[in-house]
Design an enzyme around this catalytic site. Structure first.
Site, PDB file in Angstrom:
ATOM      1  N   GLY A   4      -9.128  -9.934  -1.542  1.00 56.99           N
ATOM      2  CA  GLY A   4      -9.765  -9.448  -2.766  1.00 56.99           C
ATOM      3  C   GLY A   4     -11.232  -9.100  -2.600  1.00 56.99           C
ATOM      4  N   GLU A  62      -5.299 -18.969  -2.897  1.00 61.77           N
ATOM      5  CA  GLU A  62      -5.757 -19.237  -4.275  1.00 61.77           C
ATOM      6  C   GLU A  62      -5.108 -20.504  -4.825  1.00 61.77           C
ATOM      7  OE1 GLU A  62      -4.895 -15.345  -5.863  1.00 61.77           O
ATOM      8  OE2 GLU A  62      -6.486 -14.503  -4.622  1.00 61.77           O
ATOM      9  N   SER A 114      -6.989  -7.357   1.620  1.00 63.30           N
ATOM     10  CA  SER A 114      -7.511  -6.010   1.342  1.00 63.30           C
ATOM     11  C   SER A 114      -6.773  -4.902   2.091  1.00 63.30           C
ATOM     12  CB  SER A 114      -9.017  -5.951   1.621  1.00 63.30           C
ATOM     13  OG  SER A 114      -9.698  -6.872   0.791  1.00 63.30           O
ATOM     14  N   GLY A 168      -2.343  -7.559  -2.274  1.00 64.75           N
ATOM     15  CA  GLY A 168      -2.749  -7.989  -3.617  1.00 64.75           C
ATOM     16  C   GLY A 168      -3.156  -6.774  -4.438  1.00 64.75           C
ATOM     17  N   GLY A 169      -4.443  -6.506  -4.475  1.00 63.49           N
ATOM     18  CA  GLY A 169      -5.003  -5.440  -5.327  1.00 63.49           C
ATOM     19  C   GLY A 169      -4.238  -4.119  -5.272  1.00 63.49           C
ATOM     20  N   HIS A 182      -0.451 -19.917  -0.888  1.00 62.36           N
ATOM     21  CA  HIS A 182      -1.466 -18.860  -0.997  1.00 62.36           C
ATOM     22  C   HIS A 182      -2.842 -19.515  -1.105  1.00 62.36           C
ATOM     23  CE1 HIS A 182      -3.835 -15.533  -2.579  1.00 62.36           C
ATOM     24  NE2 HIS A 182      -2.895 -14.726  -2.115  1.00 62.36           N
ATOM     25  N   ASN A 194       1.853  -9.031  -4.156  1.00 68.95           N
ATOM     26  CA  ASN A 194       1.567 -10.227  -4.958  1.00 68.95           C
ATOM     27  C   ASN A 194       0.801  -9.778  -6.201  1.00 68.95           C
ATOM     28  OD1 ASN A 194       0.673 -12.641  -6.020  1.00 68.95           O
ATOM     29  ND2 ASN A 194      -0.694 -13.137  -4.309  1.00 68.95           N
ATOM     30  N   TRP A 195       1.483  -9.775  -7.342  1.00 68.25           N
ATOM     31  CA  TRP A 195       0.869  -9.244  -8.568  1.00 68.25           C
ATOM     32  C   TRP A 195      -0.133 -10.228  -9.180  1.00 68.25           C
ATOM     33  CZ3 TRP A 195       5.227  -6.424 -11.857  1.00 68.25           C
ATOM     34  CH2 TRP A 195       5.847  -5.458 -11.060  1.00 68.25           C
ATOM     35  N   LYS A 196      -0.169 -11.444  -8.683  1.00 68.33           N
ATOM     36  CA  LYS A 196      -1.068 -12.493  -9.205  1.00 68.33           C
ATOM     37  C   LYS A 196      -0.933 -12.592 -10.736  1.00 68.33           C
ATOM     38  CE  LYS A 196      -4.045 -11.728  -5.285  1.00 68.33           C
ATOM     39  NZ  LYS A 196      -5.322 -11.965  -4.648  1.00 68.33           N
ATOM     40  N   GLU A 242      -3.467 -14.603   6.204  1.00 63.65           N
ATOM     41  CA  GLU A 242      -4.396 -14.032   5.238  1.00 63.65           C
ATOM     42  C   GLU A 242      -5.774 -14.685   5.384  1.00 63.65           C
ATOM     43  OE1 GLU A 242      -2.241 -12.176   1.713  1.00 63.65           O
ATOM     44  OE2 GLU A 242      -2.533 -14.270   1.212  1.00 63.65           O
TER      45      GLU A 242
END
Ligand code: PEP
Length: 256
Positions: free
Chosen positions: A174, A98, A214, A235-236, A96, A10-12, A168
Site C-alpha cells: 500500500g 495488517e 504494490s 491489494g490496491g 496478512h 485482496n479487497w480488504k 509481502e
C-alpha cells in the site's frame, strides 16, 4: 515444473455489497478469455456468498481475508472456517501483515489457523514478509524463514501441497514502493529453498509463491518473469477491474 501462475486480489475493507457485485461481474467479463492463469478474489465477508455465486460459472475462485481459529462458539463477530467454506469460497488469506500489525496475529496463531482451515477444506494463502527496518538490517531471509517455520510447524508435505505462500514485504504494501524483481526473486528463492529442506523437492517445486506489495499493471511483467515468482497478491490494484484484469492478462501472456 508444473506451477500455475495465480493472481489473487485482496479487497480488504472496501466495497459494499452492490459495489462488490459490480466489481466481481466486471472482473468476470474482463477475464473470460483467461485459460492458464488462476484467479482468486477475496471480498469482505459480507459479500462472500453473493460474489461466490456471481463467479460460480467462471474460473474465478473466491477466498476470505482471515478467519477465526476457533471452529465455533461464543465469539461474537468472528467468522469460522466452516462459515467461509459454506459461502462457496475455497481460499482464505492467513497472516496478512495488517492482521499481524492491527490484530496481534502471531506465527503460532497463523499455524493454528492454517490447521483449522485445512481441516475444513479451505486452501490458505499464507502471508509473510519483513519490515523496512529488518530489510535495512539485512535480516530479511532470517525473518521470513522464521515466520514460515512458525506458520508451517507440524505440517506434512501433503498439507503444504494445499497452500499458497505470499511473500509481502511490509514496506511495499500500500506504499507504492515495490521490491525490485531481483529483491523479490531472492526472497522467493530462500522460501523455496526452505520448503525443499523441510518438506522435500516435489512439494517445493509445486508450491505457488506469490509476491505482494504494490503490484500494478506497470510492474507485473518484470516481477512475474522471475523464475520463483508464481503469481501476485494484489491489494490496491485489484479494486478496479481494469487494473486487476491487466495484471491477469500480463500473467497469461507470460504463461509457463
Ligand atoms: C496486500 O494487501 O496484500 C497488498 C499487497 O496490497 P497493495 O497491492 O496495495 O500493496
Amino acid at each position: 515444473m508444473s506451477r500455475k501462475t495465480i493472481i489473487a486480489g485482496n479487497w480488504k475493507m472496501y466495497k459494499t455489497n452492490v459495489e462488490a457485485l459490480q466489481l466481481a461481474n466486471q472482473v468476470k467479463i474482463k477475464t473470460k478469455d483467461i485459460r492458464h492463469t488462476g484467479i482468486i478474489i477475496c471480498p469482505p465477508f459480507t459479500a462472500l456468498a453473493a460474489v461466490a455465486e456471481v463467479v460460480n460459472d467462471s474460473a474465478i475462485a473466491v477466498g476470505g481475508q482471515t478467519m477465526c481459529v476457533e471452529k465455533e462458539g461464543a465469539f461474537t463477530g468472528a467468522i469460522s472456517a466452516g462459515m467461509i467454506k459454506s459461502t462457496g469460497a475455497i481460499h482464505v488469506i492467513l497472516g496478512h501483515s495488517e492482521r499481524r500489525q492491527y490484530f496481534g496475529e502471531t506465527d503460532e496463531l497463523v499455524n493454528k489457523k492454517i490447521k483449522t482451515a485445512l481441516e475444513f477444506g479451505l486452501k490458505p494463502i499464507v502471508c509473510i514478509g519483513e519490515t523496512l527496518e529488518q530489510r535495512e538490517g539485512n535480516i530479511t531471509a532470517e525473518v521470513v524463514t522464521k515466520q514460515l517455520r512458525g506458520a508451517l510447524a507440524d505440517l506434512e508435505p501433503q498439507h503444504v501441497d494445499r497452500l499458497i505462500v505470499a511473500y509481502e514485504p511490509i514496506w511495499a504494501i500500500g506504499t507504492g514502493k515495490t521490491a525490485t524483481p531481483e529483491q523479490a526473486q531472492e526472497v522467493h528463492s530462500v522460501i523455496r529453498g526452505a520448503i525443499t529442506e523441510w518438506f522435500g523437492e516435489t512439494t517445493a517445486d509445486n508450491l505457488v509463491i506469490q509476491y505482494g506489495g504494490s503490484v500494478k499493471p506497470e510492474n507485473a511483467e518484470s516481477l512475474l518473469s522471475q523464475p520463483d515468482i508464481d503469481g501476485a497478491l494484489v491489494g490496491g490494484a485489484c479494486l478496479k477491474a481494469d487494473s486487476f484484469s491487466a495484471i491477469i492478462h500480463t500473467a497469461e501472456g507470460l504463461k509457463r
